[in-house]
Design an enzyme around this catalytic site. Sequence first.
Site: not given
Ligand code: DGY
Length: 326
Positions: A156-157, A235, A237, A266, A285, A287
């Site tokens: 999706r992203i 964005t 991991r 992190e 982190h 996003a």
């Molecule tokens: C997720 O949802 O996995 C993001 O890394 C934080 O919203």
Amino acid sequence: MSKKVFVTREIPERGLLLLREHFTVKVWPEELPPPRDVLLREAGDADGLVTLLTDRVDAELLDHAPRLRIVSNYAVGYDNFDLRAATARDVMMTNTPGVLTETTADLAFALLMAVARRIVESVDFVKRGQWKTWGPQLLLGQDIHGATLGLVGLGRIGLSMARRAKGFDMQVLYSDVARNEAAERELGLTFVDLETLLRQSDFVSLHVPLTPATRHMLNRESLKLMKPTAVLINTARGAVVDEEALYHALKSHHLAGAGLDVTDPEPMELSNKLLSLENVVVVPHIASASVKTRTRMAVMAAENMVAGLSGRRPPNILNPKAIPFP
Ligand code: DGY
């Protein structure tokens, strides 16, 4: 007696309100995650847990939690879950897919632009009083329009990134475990193997989940394939990238820059060598961190919990085999 839900941090109010309508809710009030012993103790008394990506839910925790029926992650990623252990114990696990897609892609694209156009360096330059005049060679960056974007992962992203890239007239390559021919037709994307993608892209953006197969997918060897003018955006991991290898690639100018929303571990330590490099932009982190999106995530996490503890299928179930009712 009402069921008990433990929430491991203050999530946006609308999610908490929904939970409180149905359950006895206890919220960990601190900024930092509950220490492991607290999490184990609270899990031991809970029917449901709402967790964050900083809370590890594994066999040890599940074995401390005889009443636990559902764990609802306030995140789309769930590498903090041991799904197999949960399924073996009939504990349902859920996440928050979809609602954060566009917000995350916004930030990935913002990082891409920030690194390409040296925004952070430029802001620091002005704040340090170094701006003396308009300079023909001052803070030259790279063009985004017309460049080639490589998407590692077209979920999706990744797909939302592709849409943004099309608005900038970019050529978009992608690699994934499966082709998406509909997206290729709709957006003019080109499916390639990872090696080709790394060799040909001006910008590489990572959109894969963290799994044993993707851990350190970007390592010394694969980073070497990238163009010395290329920029890496992460964005996904932190552990998808071998950060030591990334540092050396950037330091030795085998790579032009990096934009990181996620790091491993992190938070990134202040002593991390990557922070000494001007061509690296690191953000903490964030996003999915817009007011609307975080509220939607909270409501979705709560809805998953309400369904699971009310004998209904949670809308975002990750392990359907653990559902105890038909
Ligand atoms: C997720 O949802 O996995 C993001 O890394 C934080 O919203």
